[in-house]
Design an enzyme around this catalytic site. Structure first.
Site, PDB file in Angstrom:
ATOM      1  N   ILE A   1      -7.201  27.680  64.511  1.00  0.00           N
ATOM      2  CA  ILE A   1      -8.285  28.032  65.437  1.00  0.00           C
ATOM      3  C   ILE A   1      -8.905  26.759  66.024  1.00  0.00           C
ATOM      4  O   ILE A   1     -10.046  26.416  65.704  1.00  0.00           O
ATOM      5  CB  ILE A   1      -9.385  28.856  64.716  1.00  0.00           C
ATOM      6  CG1 ILE A   1      -8.767  29.957  63.827  1.00  0.00           C
ATOM      7  CG2 ILE A   1     -10.355  29.472  65.702  1.00  0.00           C
ATOM      8  CD1 ILE A   1      -9.795  30.709  62.981  1.00  0.00           C
ATOM      9  N   PRO A   2      -8.188  26.016  66.854  1.00  0.00           N
ATOM     10  CA  PRO A   2      -8.821  24.842  67.469  1.00  0.00           C
ATOM     11  C   PRO A   2      -9.996  25.281  68.339  1.00  0.00           C
ATOM     12  O   PRO A   2      -9.892  26.297  69.034  1.00  0.00           O
ATOM     13  CB  PRO A   2      -7.702  24.225  68.320  1.00  0.00           C
ATOM     14  CG  PRO A   2      -6.652  25.273  68.462  1.00  0.00           C
ATOM     15  CD  PRO A   2      -6.801  26.207  67.305  1.00  0.00           C
ATOM     16  N   HIS A   3     -11.118  24.556  68.255  1.00  0.00           N
ATOM     17  CA  HIS A   3     -12.289  24.989  69.020  1.00  0.00           C
ATOM     18  C   HIS A   3     -13.196  23.823  69.334  1.00  0.00           C
ATOM     19  O   HIS A   3     -13.183  22.801  68.638  1.00  0.00           O
ATOM     20  CB  HIS A   3     -13.062  26.051  68.232  1.00  0.00           C
ATOM     21  CG  HIS A   3     -13.499  25.582  66.875  1.00  0.00           C
ATOM     22  ND1 HIS A   3     -12.648  25.596  65.783  1.00  0.00           N
ATOM     23  CD2 HIS A   3     -14.651  25.043  66.434  1.00  0.00           C
ATOM     24  CE1 HIS A   3     -13.293  25.110  64.729  1.00  0.00           C
ATOM     25  NE2 HIS A   3     -14.507  24.754  65.097  1.00  0.00           N
ATOM     26  N   SER A   4     -14.003  24.011  70.377  1.00  0.00           N
ATOM     27  CA  SER A   4     -14.917  22.966  70.792  1.00  0.00           C
ATOM     28  C   SER A   4     -15.912  23.522  71.798  1.00  0.00           C
ATOM     29  O   SER A   4     -15.643  24.529  72.442  1.00  0.00           O
ATOM     30  CB  SER A   4     -14.119  21.845  71.455  1.00  0.00           C
ATOM     31  OG  SER A   4     -14.979  20.934  72.065  1.00  0.00           O
TER      32      SER A   4
ATOM     33  N   TYR B   1     -22.007  27.842  60.204  1.00  0.00           N
ATOM     34  CA  TYR B   1     -20.656  27.576  60.694  1.00  0.00           C
ATOM     35  C   TYR B   1     -19.623  27.844  59.606  1.00  0.00           C
ATOM     36  O   TYR B   1     -18.688  28.614  59.791  1.00  0.00           O
ATOM     37  CB  TYR B   1     -20.600  26.128  61.182  1.00  0.00           C
ATOM     38  CG  TYR B   1     -19.243  25.630  61.625  1.00  0.00           C
ATOM     39  CD1 TYR B   1     -18.669  26.083  62.806  1.00  0.00           C
ATOM     40  CD2 TYR B   1     -18.556  24.685  60.880  1.00  0.00           C
ATOM     41  CE1 TYR B   1     -17.436  25.616  63.215  1.00  0.00           C
ATOM     42  CE2 TYR B   1     -17.332  24.208  61.290  1.00  0.00           C
ATOM     43  CZ  TYR B   1     -16.773  24.670  62.459  1.00  0.00           C
ATOM     44  OH  TYR B   1     -15.556  24.199  62.862  1.00  0.00           O
TER      45      TYR B   1
END
Ligand SMILES: [Zn+2]
Lengths: 117, 151
Positions: free
Chosen positions: B62-65, A28
């Protein structure tokens, strides 16, 4: 805790599990360059533990099943979309109808099922 | 990779948001989801932000989930002319948002490669200096992003 509340909390728990798993994957940081604070991750793990305890208390059997499935598939609860289990993609038999009376599991892969309209 | 994910109907040309919460909500609003699902998604994106801002600096976030609410890997792009205080690592306002949402069952490599592509494109964009925020159509935004996608 009603079944509905239990399921809602359970997929919140799964969200946390997926998040923890993601940020602890060395790939990641390697691939994205994104950083996380180790202290905050520990805090999140404590929160995870609290929710897990609540769920275990409310329905020990279903909680156990979640943990078992999570080890097997990486997740323990999944959505039903178009009457299909989105874990194993088997069509659900007509006898299975969404209800708040009980928690429903997939007859094929045994994952816990949730209907979100 | 990015080419498949970019959709003209998932681009905001001039965001209204001023704060992190407002920005996430505005990006989520682009998706055709009922309110309860939007709420779940918001919570899960915020959860990630608590661990460390996805505002990677120089005006990009870069918001992510991974979330149970989407059926497919989903990207929303937002442009903010005035900039949003996103608690970015360098403290600078964010002008370009890439919000990436994947399903929980998405093979994690696909999700990770998408995130990796976005990070790479972002580096290429900030490498140029100023981020462009003046676009007259979503198509222009798509072209701008893809022109930085070298691989
Ligand atoms: Zn199944």
């Amino acid at each position: 805790m009603s079944n509905k509340e239990f399921l809602k909390k359970l997929y919140f728990l799964q969200d946390l599990d997926l998040l923890i798993q993601q940020v602890e994957d060395p790939q990641y940081t390697e691939k994205t360059g994104l950083q996380v604070s180790p202290d905050k991750v520990e805090e999140l793990k404590r929160k995870r533990k609290e929710i897990a305890q609540e769920l275990r208390k409310a329905n020990p059997m279903m909680y156990q099943r979640y943990e078992m499935l999570r080890r097997k598939y990486g997740r323990g609860i999944t959505r039903v979309v178009n009457r299909m289990c989105t874990n194993c993609f088997a069509a659900l038999p007509a006898s299975i109808i969404p209800t708040d009376e009980k928690i429903i599991t997939c007859p094929n892969c045994s994952i816990i099922l949730i209907w979100l309209e | 990779m990015l080419k498949e994910l970019l959709r003209e109907d998932r681009i905001i040309l001039d965001m209204k948001a001023e704060t992190k919460e407002e920005a996430l909500k505005e990006l989520i609003d682009v998706l055709d989801l009922p309110d309860d699902k939007k709420e779940i998604l918001f919570k899960s994106l915020m959860q990630r932000e608590i661990l460390g801002s996805t505002g990677i600096g120089k005006g990009i976030a870069i918001p992510h989930s991974r979330s149970i609410v989407v059926d497919n890997i989903t990207l929303v792009v937002g442009i903010s002319k005035k900039g949003v205080d996103f608690e970015a690592l360098d403290g600078k306002p964010v002008h370009l948002f890439f919000m990436l949402i994947a399903t929980p069952n998405d093979p994690s490599m696909k999700y990770l490669s998408a995130l990796g592509s976005i990070a790479r494109v972002s580096r290429s964009i900030v490498g140029e200096g100023e981020i462009k925020t003046d676009f007259s159509s979503p198509k222009e935004v798509v072209d701008y992003i893809l022109s930085h996608d070298h691989e």
